[in-house]
Scaffold this motif. Structure first.
Motif, mmCIF file in Angstrom:
data_model
loop_
_atom_site.group_PDB
_atom_site.id
_atom_site.type_symbol
_atom_site.label_atom_id
_atom_site.label_comp_id
_atom_site.label_asym_id
_atom_site.label_seq_id
_atom_site.Cartn_x
_atom_site.Cartn_y
_atom_site.Cartn_z
ATOM 1 N N MET A 8 1.887 -4.989 -4.869
ATOM 2 C CA MET A 8 0.863 -5.527 -4.205
ATOM 3 C C MET A 8 0.908 -6.819 -3.022
ATOM 4 O O MET A 8 0.150 -6.371 -1.979
ATOM 5 N N LEU A 9 1.839 -6.920 -2.834
ATOM 6 C CA LEU A 9 2.194 -8.516 -2.331
ATOM 7 C C LEU A 9 2.796 -7.904 -1.190
ATOM 8 O O LEU A 9 4.382 -7.470 -1.214
ATOM 9 N N SER A 10 3.122 -8.748 0.244
ATOM 10 C CA SER A 10 4.641 -9.291 1.524
ATOM 11 C C SER A 10 4.205 -9.846 1.462
ATOM 12 O O SER A 10 3.381 -10.953 1.698
ATOM 13 N N SER A 11 5.476 -10.292 2.714
ATOM 14 C CA SER A 11 5.780 -12.058 3.159
ATOM 15 C C SER A 11 4.361 -11.607 4.286
ATOM 16 O O SER A 11 4.376 -10.521 4.965
ATOM 17 N N ASN A 12 3.770 -12.296 4.863
ATOM 18 C CA ASN A 12 2.377 -11.899 5.687
ATOM 19 C C ASN A 12 3.324 -12.657 6.758
ATOM 20 O O ASN A 12 2.500 -13.828 7.972
ATOM 21 N N ILE A 13 4.554 -13.696 6.811
ATOM 22 C CA ILE A 13 4.434 -14.333 7.598
ATOM 23 C C ILE A 13 4.115 -13.611 9.529
ATOM 24 O O ILE A 13 5.243 -12.522 9.153
ATOM 25 N N SER B 107 -4.526 -12.680 3.347
ATOM 26 C CA SER B 107 -3.285 -12.492 3.906
ATOM 27 C C SER B 107 -2.464 -12.155 2.752
ATOM 28 O O SER B 107 -1.879 -13.175 1.891
ATOM 29 N N GLY B 108 -1.108 -11.254 2.674
ATOM 30 C CA GLY B 108 -0.270 -10.588 2.137
ATOM 31 C C GLY B 108 -0.823 -9.876 1.192
ATOM 32 O O GLY B 108 0.141 -8.845 0.327
ATOM 33 N N LEU B 109 -1.534 -9.241 0.909
ATOM 34 C CA LEU B 109 -2.125 -8.447 0.299
ATOM 35 C C LEU B 109 -2.532 -7.191 1.087
ATOM 36 O O LEU B 109 -2.914 -5.891 0.601
ATOM 37 N N GLU B 110 -2.814 -7.187 2.418
ATOM 38 C CA GLU B 110 -3.748 -6.571 3.224
ATOM 39 C C GLU B 110 -2.835 -5.269 3.293
ATOM 40 O O GLU B 110 -3.160 -3.697 3.137
ATOM 41 N N GLY B 111 -1.320 -4.866 3.275
ATOM 42 C CA GLY B 111 -0.555 -3.950 2.834
ATOM 43 C C GLY B 111 -1.077 -3.065 2.127
ATOM 44 O O GLY B 111 -1.586 -1.795 2.787
ATOM 45 N N ARG B 112 -0.366 -3.289 1.092
ATOM 46 C CA ARG B 112 -0.445 -2.877 -0.077
ATOM 47 C C ARG B 112 -1.580 -2.656 -0.864
ATOM 48 O O ARG B 112 -2.002 -1.290 -1.484
ATOM 49 N N LEU B 113 -2.799 -3.780 -0.436
ATOM 50 C CA LEU B 113 -3.760 -3.109 -1.130
ATOM 51 C C LEU B 113 -4.881 -1.960 -0.670
ATOM 52 O O LEU B 113 -5.950 -2.344 -0.939
ATOM 53 N N MET B 114 -4.489 -2.177 0.543
ATOM 54 C CA MET B 114 -5.048 -1.076 0.851
ATOM 55 C C MET B 114 -5.362 -0.364 0.767
ATOM 56 O O MET B 114 -5.015 1.287 0.224
ATOM 57 N N LEU B 157 -14.606 -9.204 7.419
ATOM 58 C CA LEU B 157 -15.189 -8.315 7.583
ATOM 59 C C LEU B 157 -14.178 -7.185 7.798
ATOM 60 O O LEU B 157 -14.666 -6.060 6.874
ATOM 61 N N PRO B 158 -13.602 -7.395 9.183
ATOM 62 C CA PRO B 158 -12.363 -6.110 9.283
ATOM 63 C C PRO B 158 -11.262 -6.491 7.867
ATOM 64 O O PRO B 158 -11.386 -5.295 7.689
ATOM 65 N N VAL B 159 -11.031 -7.206 6.918
ATOM 66 C CA VAL B 159 -10.169 -7.102 6.431
ATOM 67 C C VAL B 159 -10.667 -6.094 4.928
ATOM 68 O O VAL B 159 -10.584 -5.620 4.040
ATOM 69 N N ALA B 160 -12.212 -6.265 4.798
ATOM 70 C CA ALA B 160 -12.630 -5.976 3.520
ATOM 71 C C ALA B 160 -12.740 -4.641 4.060
ATOM 72 O O ALA B 160 -12.561 -4.042 3.011
ATOM 73 N N ASP B 161 -12.624 -3.767 5.383
ATOM 74 C CA ASP B 161 -13.569 -2.836 5.643
ATOM 75 C C ASP B 161 -11.613 -2.048 5.611
ATOM 76 O O ASP B 161 -11.739 -0.809 4.922
ATOM 77 N N LYS B 162 -10.722 -2.774 5.755
ATOM 78 C CA LYS B 162 -9.291 -2.451 5.747
ATOM 79 C C LYS B 162 -8.798 -2.068 3.615
ATOM 80 O O LYS B 162 -8.498 -1.166 3.252
ATOM 81 N N LEU B 163 -9.478 -2.780 3.202
ATOM 82 C CA LEU B 163 -9.160 -2.754 1.754
ATOM 83 C C LEU B 163 -9.782 -1.691 0.458
ATOM 84 O O LEU B 163 -9.087 -1.142 -0.180
#
Ligand code: SAM
Lengths: 122, 258
Positions: A8-13, B107-114, B157-163
């Protein structure tokens, strides 16, 4: 850190476009017993990047996951148990996660990844 | 109903730079307890806490859901490295597990944990302070919320909406000074309905624990309200209308099982 979390983790740079999967550098792996929950595994399968899990599990010293898996694999109890072990029971206790694009290392200490960025990376 | 446990204060670990469980932490856990029947029926797969501090809340959530044996998995983040270590000790002391990540919000989780989080809990830094104090090292970042205490909340709030998943719920602590109505309106525009699960006034502050969930009607209503207030130039009437829409919005929150 479990491989579920690694998945579930990606590079956030800032500026990194292909930050997944993070490459694992192992210093210490631990295994922890977790209840086997086929429902969860079946539900999660479609959300997991299997290739990333496969590579990560091999780096962590577990070679029992098959090279390929698809939804039909979930009918096999044997597969589910291997998937369970790789996803939930293997923990990266010490090591690093390396950004595939920049090589920046995110340390993992006592099982906790540190994804905090430096000012020039945000 | 099954017997339940929450975290015990004597088993909660501590560190001089980590926020100790306080009225707001207790209010959040009491709100989760008040909503426990719904939470059990909800069968969340992934639960996430942002800003876990001592770990009191995530340990309580894990305990009251029956831990991983019940099929729920827990993740917690904090920007303070000491906080994630303390949370780890607190979880161990209670015999429950959560995956911990030392990061800014998610941060770092937002993409895959969406879209995968079924329950999210947040007791954010909500105290109004000068903006410079937000995100400082150590204990200050536990409470410093910037202007109206909204700096970090408005980023969460926007992160919550995403996840959050389609059936995802967010429980968040707010202070009157944060303007909870405005937070709800903001979330309504994102398509969420809201309900106050618990309200508590202490000597210093008045806390609301608000629960949000996706509700397609909310967004429509929010847009209608915007149109109405835009075309109507009498400010008095406009604010009356927006109050009305807020009322129906609270009501719609109560009419469902959430
Ligand atoms: C009010 S304390 C709540 C702690 C704990 N959840 C409780 O209820 O007792 C807020 C927590 O959020 C953390 N925090 C502040 N800013 C954050 C950010 N940008 N990302 C993640 N955590 C943050 C602080 O370090 C602190 O632990």
């Amino acid at each position: 850190m479990r491989l579920l979390t690694h998945n579930m983790l990606s590079s956030n740079i800032k500026g990194v476009t292909n930050g997944f999967p993070l490459r694992i550098e192992v210093e210490k792996v631990v295994e922890k017993q977790v209840d086997f929950n086929p429902n969860f595994l079946k539900n999660m399968f479609s959300k997991i990047d299997y290739k990333a899990l496969l590579e990560a599990s091999r780096i962590m010293g577990y070679a029992e996951l098959p090279d390929h898996a698809d939804p039909s694999s979930l009918e096999s109890d044997d597969f589910l148990r291997r998937f369970h072990h790789a996803l939930l029971q293997l923990h990266l206790e010490e090591g690093s996660l390396v950004c595939p694009e920049t090589g920046r290392k995110f340390p993992v200490n006592k099982g906790i990844p540190n994804m905090l960025l430096h000012e020039d990376e945000v | 109903m099954m017997p339940y446990r929450i975290a015990q204060i004597r088993l909660v670990s501590s560190h001089p730079e980590v926020y100790e469980p306080c009225d707001d932490s207790f209010a959040l856990v009491d709100a989760l307890l008040a909503d426990r029947t719904n939470l059990l029926e909800h069968r969340p797969r992934i639960c996430l806490e942002i800003g876990c501090g001592s770990g009191y809340v995530i340990a309580s959530l894990a305990l009251l859901l029956g831990g991983e044996d019940s099929g729920s998995y827990f993740i917690a983040t904090d920007i303070n490295p000491h906080a994630v270590s303390v949370t780890s000790e607190t979880l161990n002391a209670h015999g429950v597990h959560a995956e911990l990540v030392n990061t800014d919000i998610a941060s770092g989780l937002e993409g895959r944990l969406m879209g995968l989080v079924d329950v999210m809990v947040v007791n954010p830094p909500y105290v109004p302070t000068p903006d410079e104090e937000v995100g400082c090292d150590g204990i200050t970042s536990a409470w410093a919320g910037g202007e109206n205490g909204r700096s970090v909340i408005d980023k969460i709030l926007p992160v919550a909406d995403k996840l959050l998943s389609d059936k995802g719920w967010l429980y968040m602590v707010t202070l009157t000074a944060n303007d909870p109505c405005d937070i709800c309106l903001d979330m309504k525009k994102k398509g969420y309905a809201a309900r106050i699960v618990l309200q508590r006034s202490t000597e210093e502050e008045s806390l609301h624990i608000i629960k949000f969930w996706r509700d397609p009607n909310s967004q429509l209503e929010a847009n209608d309200a915007k149109l109405l207030t835009k075309t109507d130039h009498g400010a008095g009437f406009g604010s009356f209308l927006s109050q009305l829409s807020q009322m129906s919005f609270w009501r719609s929150g109560n009419s469902t099982n959430n």
